[in-house]
Design a protein around this motif. Structure first.
Motif, PDB file in Angstrom:
ATOM      1  N   TRP A  58       0.833  -1.197   0.000  1.00 46.81           N
ATOM      2  CA  TRP A  58       0.000   0.000   0.000  1.00 46.81           C
ATOM      3  C   TRP A  58       0.871   1.252   0.000  1.00 46.81           C
ATOM      4  CZ3 TRP A  58      -1.092   4.486   2.518  1.00 46.81           C
ATOM      5  CH2 TRP A  58      -2.342   5.067   2.292  1.00 46.81           C
ATOM      6  N   ALA A 150      -7.997  11.517   5.322  1.00 52.88           N
ATOM      7  CA  ALA A 150      -8.188  10.070   5.228  1.00 52.88           C
ATOM      8  C   ALA A 150      -8.981   9.674   6.463  1.00 52.88           C
ATOM      9  CB  ALA A 150      -6.841   9.366   5.198  1.00 52.88           C
ATOM     10  N   TYR A 152      -9.714   7.489   8.792  1.00 55.13           N
ATOM     11  CA  TYR A 152      -9.332   6.225   9.414  1.00 55.13           C
ATOM     12  C   TYR A 152     -10.363   5.750  10.430  1.00 55.13           C
ATOM     13  CZ  TYR A 152      -4.761   7.604   7.494  1.00 55.13           C
ATOM     14  OH  TYR A 152      -3.744   8.001   6.662  1.00 55.13           O
ATOM     15  N   GLU A 155     -13.006   3.978   8.547  1.00 52.39           N
ATOM     16  CA  GLU A 155     -12.538   2.671   8.073  1.00 52.39           C
ATOM     17  C   GLU A 155     -12.668   1.617   9.180  1.00 52.39           C
ATOM     18  OE1 GLU A 155      -9.200   4.555   4.995  1.00 52.39           O
ATOM     19  OE2 GLU A 155      -8.579   3.663   6.887  1.00 52.39           O
ATOM     20  N   SER A 185      -2.677   6.171  11.695  1.00 57.15           N
ATOM     21  CA  SER A 185      -3.771   5.441  11.054  1.00 57.15           C
ATOM     22  C   SER A 185      -4.198   4.250  11.895  1.00 57.15           C
ATOM     23  CB  SER A 185      -3.367   4.984   9.649  1.00 57.15           C
ATOM     24  OG  SER A 185      -2.281   4.086   9.685  1.00 57.15           O
ATOM     25  N   ARG A 189      -7.907   3.859  13.385  1.00 58.77           N
ATOM     26  CA  ARG A 189      -8.700   2.699  12.967  1.00 58.77           C
ATOM     27  C   ARG A 189      -9.166   1.901  14.179  1.00 58.77           C
ATOM     28  NH1 ARG A 189      -4.707   1.232   7.844  1.00 58.77           N
ATOM     29  NH2 ARG A 189      -5.691   2.706   6.378  1.00 58.77           N
ATOM     30  N   SER A 243      -4.530  -3.587   8.567  1.00 50.48           N
ATOM     31  CA  SER A 243      -4.163  -3.481   7.156  1.00 50.48           C
ATOM     32  C   SER A 243      -4.329  -4.844   6.508  1.00 50.48           C
ATOM     33  CB  SER A 243      -2.716  -3.006   6.992  1.00 50.48           C
ATOM     34  OG  SER A 243      -1.812  -4.056   7.275  1.00 50.48           O
ATOM     35  N   ILE A 269      -8.221  -3.471   6.119  1.00 47.96           N
ATOM     36  CA  ILE A 269      -8.279  -2.192   5.401  1.00 47.96           C
ATOM     37  C   ILE A 269      -7.119  -2.090   4.423  1.00 47.96           C
ATOM     38  CG2 ILE A 269      -8.193   0.336   5.672  1.00 47.96           C
ATOM     39  CD1 ILE A 269      -9.157  -0.407   8.692  1.00 47.96           C
ATOM     40  N   ASN A 270      -7.402  -1.724   3.202  1.00 51.61           N
ATOM     41  CA  ASN A 270      -6.465  -1.353   2.132  1.00 51.61           C
ATOM     42  C   ASN A 270      -7.010  -1.670   0.753  1.00 51.61           C
ATOM     43  OD1 ASN A 270      -3.198  -1.766   3.739  1.00 51.61           O
ATOM     44  ND2 ASN A 270      -4.582  -0.032   3.654  1.00 51.61           N
ATOM     45  N   GLU A 289     -11.410  -0.515   1.046  1.00 55.30           N
ATOM     46  CA  GLU A 289     -10.389   0.046   0.166  1.00 55.30           C
ATOM     47  C   GLU A 289      -9.986   1.424   0.672  1.00 55.30           C
ATOM     48  OE1 GLU A 289      -9.739   1.291  -4.510  1.00 55.30           O
ATOM     49  OE2 GLU A 289     -11.586   1.787  -3.454  1.00 55.30           O
ATOM     50  N   SER A 290      -8.718   1.567   0.981  1.00 56.80           N
ATOM     51  CA  SER A 290      -8.163   2.853   1.386  1.00 56.80           C
ATOM     52  C   SER A 290      -7.249   3.289   0.247  1.00 56.80           C
ATOM     53  CB  SER A 290      -7.381   2.713   2.691  1.00 56.80           C
ATOM     54  OG  SER A 290      -6.836   3.942   3.102  1.00 56.80           O
ATOM     55  N   TYR A 319     -13.171   5.962  -0.429  1.00 57.71           N
ATOM     56  CA  TYR A 319     -12.991   4.572  -0.013  1.00 57.71           C
ATOM     57  C   TYR A 319     -14.169   3.754  -0.534  1.00 57.71           C
ATOM     58  CZ  TYR A 319     -16.490   5.535   3.576  1.00 57.71           C
ATOM     59  OH  TYR A 319     -17.651   5.882   4.219  1.00 57.71           O
TER      60      TYR A 319
END
Length: 335
Positions: A58, A150, A152, A155, A185, A189, A243, A269-270, A289-290, A319
């Protein structure tokens, strides 16, 4: 006669030797000059980027997006690989970028308040700052030109929702595979996930292990969690990984232990391709999807300012939620 011939031979040898030395010296000088001119790129602008998180697919996609967006427009990109994951290292890194006289700074702050003094240094040097953060309201907005957010927290909350949908009326014991300890992050998260769990009393985090956003480290972390669960006679129903690399490491540990992947639901996440593949194989529940392609958003903000327009004060990184329903469509373009 022989002596005269001898002198002529010595004279010719000396001339040839001089010519050889001159040629070698001249060639080495030309090579050196050419190397310097090729290595010293001249850019119309230079962008410095600072973050402390570790290298993974990522992050590689993120860095590549800067190069793909900026270099074709003759904008230089300066990035120093993190030597340690600490606020102290990032503070010095930003100072170094200021000394390198970058025209713009893009910062993913480890601790925004702690970095305020170095942001003041950037302000004094008249270097516009683009922050990639979701808590910029903790500092004065005059320290930055634009904010790319972003989310987080969101997410993490989505991951909790996926598990709540999977286990609506039954107990769900969760292992959290945490990213790097000092990662902003990872912290956000985790916070978003735990806040959302308050709405689902049947979902419980029974263990936290550290995967450091690394597949091998996460595999060992999950192995530890499986041993602990056996010792305490608890059943693990799900994994929340910070992740995809952490999630894939957990999946490998589950398989190695001889446990069916279908019996433990993994969310992360990613949105990388390997996770899409695992979802399609029914070995993984889902991922958020990040999008790592931040470079093009940064380029838009810089172009706005360079063209004399006020840059957008804020932009949101998009995302998507990837599950078995749409993984096939995401797989071809995932990184």
């Amino acid at each position: 006669m022989s002596r005269l011939k001898h002198h002529w031979c010595l004279f010719i040898i000396l001339i040839l030797g001089f010519m050889l030395i001159h040629t070698l010296w001249d060639s080495s000088t030309q090579v050196s000059t050419e190397w310097q001119s090729e290595s010293e790129e001249v850019y119309k602008l230079k962008v410095g980027f600072s973050q402390i998180e570790t290298d993974n697919p990522w992050r590689t996609a993120q860095i590549n997006s800067f190069r793909e967006a900026l270099l074709p427009d003759n904008i230089g990109f300066i990035y120093h690989e993190p030597e340690e994951y600490s606020v102290e290292w990032q503070f010095k890194d930003i100072q170094n970028l200021i000394r390198e006289r970058v025209n713009y700074l893009v910062i993913v702050p480890a601790d925004l308040k702690a970095l305020t003094p170095v942001l003041q240094e950037a302000k004094d040097a008249h270097i516009p700052v683009i922050l990639i953060d979701q808590s910029a309201d903790t500092i004065d907005s005059t320290y930055y030109m634009s904010l790319i957010s972003a989310d987080y927290l969101k997410e993490g909350a989505i991951c909790a929702q996926m598990l709540a949908d999977k286990y609506p009326d039954e107990t769900c014991n969760i292992v959290e595979i945490y990213g790097a300890k000092n990662s902003p992050s990872a912290q956000a998260r985790s916070q978003g996930f735990h806040t959302a769990l308050k709405n689902y009393p049947n979902l419980h985090v029974i263990d936290r292990e550290y995967g450091d956003f690394d597949r091998v480290t996460a595999q060992k972390a999950m192995e530890n969690a499986l041993v602990k669960a056996t010792d305490t006679k608890q059943t693990i129903h799900a994994v929340f990984a910070h992740s995809d690399e952490d999630g894939l490491g957990a999946l490998q540990a589950i398989k190695t232990a001889g446990i069916s992947p279908q019996s433990i639901s993994i969310v992360s996440i990613n949105g990388i391709q390997d996770v899409c593949k695992a979802i399609l194989a029914n070995e993984y529940l889902g991922t958020v999807e990040s999008n790592p392609k931040w470079g093009f958003l940064v380029k838009i903000l810089i172009q706005q300012r360079e063209n004399g327009y006020p840059p957008f004060p804020s932009m949101i990184i998009p995302y998507s939620v990837i599950t078995s329903e749409n993984a096939a469509s995401y797989y071809p373009t995932a990184y």
